[in-house]
Write a protein that holds these residues in place. Sequence first.
Motif, short mmCIF file in Angstrom:
data_model
loop_
_atom_site.label_atom_id
_atom_site.label_comp_id
_atom_site.label_asym_id
_atom_site.label_seq_id
_atom_site.Cartn_x
_atom_site.Cartn_y
_atom_site.Cartn_z
N LEU B 35 0.48 -32.91 36.73
CA LEU B 35 -0.82 -33.29 37.26
C LEU B 35 -1.21 -32.35 38.39
O LEU B 35 -0.39 -32.04 39.25
N LYS B 36 -2.44 -31.90 38.37
CA LYS B 36 -2.87 -31.05 39.47
C LYS B 36 -4.31 -31.39 39.87
O LYS B 36 -5.11 -31.85 39.05
N GLY B 37 -4.60 -31.12 41.09
CA GLY B 37 -5.95 -31.27 41.58
C GLY B 37 -6.56 -29.90 41.76
O GLY B 37 -5.88 -28.96 42.17
N THR B 38 -7.83 -29.77 41.40
CA THR B 38 -8.49 -28.47 41.53
C THR B 38 -9.79 -28.63 42.30
O THR B 38 -10.45 -29.67 42.24
N LEU B 39 -10.13 -27.59 42.98
CA LEU B 39 -11.40 -27.54 43.69
C LEU B 39 -11.94 -26.12 43.49
O LEU B 39 -11.25 -25.14 43.79
N SER B 40 -13.13 -26.02 42.93
CA SER B 40 -13.65 -24.68 42.68
C SER B 40 -15.10 -24.57 43.13
O SER B 40 -15.87 -25.54 43.11
N ILE B 41 -15.44 -23.37 43.53
CA ILE B 41 -16.81 -23.04 43.93
C ILE B 41 -17.29 -21.95 42.99
O ILE B 41 -16.57 -20.99 42.72
N GLY B 42 -18.49 -22.13 42.45
CA GLY B 42 -18.99 -21.15 41.49
C GLY B 42 -20.40 -20.69 41.79
O GLY B 42 -21.16 -21.37 42.49
N TYR B 43 -20.71 -19.54 41.23
CA TYR B 43 -22.07 -18.99 41.36
C TYR B 43 -22.49 -18.49 39.99
O TYR B 43 -21.77 -17.72 39.36
N LYS B 44 -23.64 -18.95 39.52
CA LYS B 44 -24.13 -18.52 38.22
C LYS B 44 -25.38 -17.67 38.42
O LYS B 44 -26.30 -18.06 39.15
#
Lengths: 135, 279
Positions: B35-44
């Motif tokens: 199990l893992k937690g992820t946090l991501s920031i993106g730009y399209k």
Amino acid sequence: MISLFLLSCSLLFESKEYGITVNYTVINTLNEQVLVKDNNFSRGFIPVFISANDTFSFSQKYTWTMERDRSDVNTLAPKNKATYHFEVFRAGINNDFSVLDTFCLLGPDYPDDSLPDLSIEQDVQFYDTLIIQGE
Amino acid sequence: MKLNIYKFIFLFSIFTVSVYAELIEDYDSLRTNILKGTLSIGYKLPAGRKKELRDSDLSLNYSIYNLNAGLIYQINPYIQIGGVFDFHSGSGTNTQIARNQYEMKTDGKSLGIGGGLGVNAFLFQRTFFSVSFENQFKVIHFIEQLKATTEQNISLWDYTYSNIGLSLTSQLNLNFAISKRQTVSAITFYDHSTFFYNDNQLSSHHDLTASFETPYYNTEGSLKNSHSGFGIGVKYSVWFMRRNKKVDSQEETKNEIPKTPDGAKKSSNRKAVKIEGSM
């Protein structure tokens, strides 16, 4: 695994697409330009300017998909109208099209006598005309 | 027959999972993380974004920033599945020629929040580089402000609407690990959203309810947004749980040489026996 995949593939051919085309004609009998807008944005009518004593025509195709061999698919009920709800703005003295002149309803004329046998699987054509005229 | 994009993606997902199920059969997946937690920031990038209107498509090309959080369950080294939470925002101005008549300038602002299910399949995986195919099915709450004017500043639209809809995002990620927990991804994506839009303005003028009762097609329509193109994202991941290394521990037990109570190694009592026989 393969059988599951093949079974899923068969889903692609279970549904069928149906459609009708509604042809609208808007006639501006006024001596000034008008701006015609559909007040329901979700219907996706881009506003159009119609010059004095000019005509604008457009057609809309309504398609939908449903499962094949549905027994009632060949009957199009009269209530299923593809109806537009237009706002017409006159150019006005300032030419800013800010005054709502009329509020019009435009829907297709259905050939009532053919309704029981109407096949919507084919591309059936409907027509309606909106005439913009003065008081 | 027109191929339904949703069915195609559905079938492709089944196919991918099926193939990977075969591939991992002999893989010792029990030794990996759970199990893992992820946090991501993106730009399209501001391209390929449009609103699919029935009469025409309306270009709404502006940059989208998104913040995505997930709680991911690792089924095996190749497949991850989990809950995702997404927030995105963007604004911008577009100009297009409408009906070959006039120049239409559109100012748009959008804000969306949603949650749903994410499936991530790794097509290629090495320590510092991986390629993954990711799908996210979300229910989103979407707020969009849209103002359109002509070049003479005649108002065409001035809408602010808030709605709930369904969103499907499919994207191919090229992931570069920059640290143990951080990856930078180059993203190629396709996003399609359908919003169930009810225009209350209609009821104030005429009762058109009867006209819109239709089981087969909806003259009211629904707003559809689509967005495709490229983007970039930074993801931070933390593993919460790890599976026991069952296989390793068993092997270690098997290979361990038994010791006598005083610590001396115990030699085997087996003796080689030569068997002789005659035919």
